[in-house]
Design an enzyme around this catalytic site. Structure first.
Site, PDB file in Angstrom:
ATOM      1  CG  HIS A  41       9.014  -7.178 -10.365  1.00 41.83           C
ATOM      2  ND1 HIS A  41       9.533  -8.408 -10.689  1.00 41.83           N
ATOM      3  CD2 HIS A  41       9.929  -6.269 -10.786  1.00 41.83           C
ATOM      4  CE1 HIS A  41      10.710  -8.248 -11.287  1.00 41.83           C
ATOM      5  NE2 HIS A  41      10.968  -6.957 -11.358  1.00 41.83           N
ATOM      6  CG  HIS A  48      14.697  -8.492  -7.974  1.00 40.31           C
ATOM      7  ND1 HIS A  48      13.651  -7.716  -7.532  1.00 40.31           N
ATOM      8  CD2 HIS A  48      14.823  -8.225  -9.293  1.00 40.31           C
ATOM      9  CE1 HIS A  48      13.162  -7.019  -8.539  1.00 40.31           C
ATOM     10  NE2 HIS A  48      13.863  -7.297  -9.622  1.00 40.31           N
ATOM     11  CB  CYS A  83      17.039  -4.088 -18.476  1.00 36.52           C
ATOM     12  SG  CYS A  83      15.382  -3.617 -18.965  1.00 36.52           S
ATOM     13  CG  HIS A  85      15.108  -9.882 -13.379  1.00 36.43           C
ATOM     14  ND1 HIS A  85      14.038  -9.690 -14.240  1.00 36.43           N
ATOM     15  CD2 HIS A  85      15.058  -8.875 -12.487  1.00 36.43           C
ATOM     16  CE1 HIS A  85      13.372  -8.613 -13.872  1.00 36.43           C
ATOM     17  NE2 HIS A  85      13.965  -8.097 -12.819  1.00 36.43           N
ATOM     18  CD  GLU A 103      15.024  -8.353 -23.946  1.00 40.03           C
ATOM     19  OE1 GLU A 103      15.267  -7.170 -24.288  1.00 40.03           O
ATOM     20  OE2 GLU A 103      14.656  -8.664 -22.794  1.00 40.03           O
ATOM     21  CE1 TYR A 119      15.810  -0.211 -10.583  1.00 38.68           C
ATOM     22  CE2 TYR A 119      18.133   0.158 -11.007  1.00 38.68           C
ATOM     23  CZ  TYR A 119      16.943  -0.464 -11.309  1.00 38.68           C
ATOM     24  OH  TYR A 119      16.876  -1.359 -12.346  1.00 38.68           O
ATOM     25  CD  GLU A 130      11.729  -3.362 -12.242  1.00 42.19           C
ATOM     26  OE1 GLU A 130      12.499  -4.035 -11.528  1.00 42.19           O
ATOM     27  OE2 GLU A 130      11.259  -3.783 -13.312  1.00 42.19           O
ATOM     28  CD  GLU A 132      15.266  -4.396 -11.306  1.00 45.05           C
ATOM     29  OE1 GLU A 132      14.610  -5.326 -11.791  1.00 45.05           O
ATOM     30  OE2 GLU A 132      15.819  -3.519 -11.993  1.00 45.05           O
ATOM     31  CD1 TRP A 175      15.534   0.393 -16.110  1.00 47.28           C
ATOM     32  CD2 TRP A 175      13.400  -0.012 -15.568  1.00 47.28           C
ATOM     33  NE1 TRP A 175      14.992  -0.385 -17.105  1.00 47.28           N
ATOM     34  CE2 TRP A 175      13.681  -0.657 -16.800  1.00 47.28           C
ATOM     35  CE3 TRP A 175      12.119  -0.131 -15.027  1.00 47.28           C
ATOM     36  CZ2 TRP A 175      12.728  -1.396 -17.503  1.00 47.28           C
ATOM     37  CZ3 TRP A 175      11.173  -0.873 -15.729  1.00 47.28           C
ATOM     38  CH2 TRP A 175      11.476  -1.495 -16.944  1.00 47.28           C
TER      39      TRP A 175
END
Length: 197
Positions: A41, A48, A83, A85, A103, A119, A130, A132, A175
């Site tokens: 990042h 990624h 959101c 990874h 979460e 993006y 970001e 991604e 995002w």
């Protein structure tokens, strides 16, 4: 929680000794390597794999989360339901289901793929980027969320009109609109025309 190779080697609960690795991809989403999460990042950002989840209740309202103030990236801003990874080698669908439970303390009663979006969004506050290739998921939630306070400061269920009002007044992740707009066809199919998405 069952221990899998991904969670046993990558779990943040094991402490800072184990770096969290992200899957680096090319413009077609093909895996080309890995990078440590924070390094991926740092400007200009390394492309990624990521995922974004949009869960709705039985009234067609979107579950939003306000990111916890203690998060190093985009703290205190509103964003989509979940959101994150995938771990290297972890399927995006499995990662989306896993992180939603971690979460929010709830498993979706339905979770479906909603396409991908690529993006590049710098975060003006943190300076992080970001970059991604994001796998999108939409679904339904029927149980009451039990947010992890280390991850989430607050949650809210909003209609499309309420989201527009909130988005005009409060800070959202860089995002958020990109992933929501990319997921809208699947959101409309899930919630129906009367929900207004």
């Amino acid at each position: 929680m069952p221990i899998t190779p991904a969670t046993s080697t990558q779990s943040p609960s094991k402490g800072a000794a184990d770096a969290i690795l992200l899957e680096l991809v090319d413009e077609n989403g093909v895996t080309i390597g890995t990078a440590e999460k924070l390094a991926a990042h740092q400007p200009p950002g390394q492309l990624h794999r990521a995922f974004s989840v949009f869960l709705f209740d039985e009234h067609g309202r979107l579950l939003l989360q306000q990111r916890a103030l203690g998060k190093y990236h985009s703290p205190g801003v509103w964003s989509n339901t979940c959101c994150g990874h995938p771990y290297p080698g972890e399927a995006p669908f499995a990662a989306a289901a896993r992180r939603t439970f971690e979460e929010l303390g709830v498993s979706p009663s339905l979770l479906a793929e909603a396409g991908t979006v690529r993006y590049n969004h710098p975060d003006p506050e943190s300076g992080l980027v970001e970059q991604e290739y994001n796998h999108l998921f939409v679904g339904l939630v029927q149980a009451a969320p039990r947010p992890d306070p280390a991850e989430i400061g607050e949650i809210a269920f909003v209609t499309a009109a309420e989201l527009a009002e909130r988005h005009a007044k409060e800070p959202f992740s860089a995002w958020f609109m990109t992933v929501l707009d990319a997921a809208r066809p699947a959101v409309r199919e899930l919630t129906g025309p009367s929900a207004g998405w």
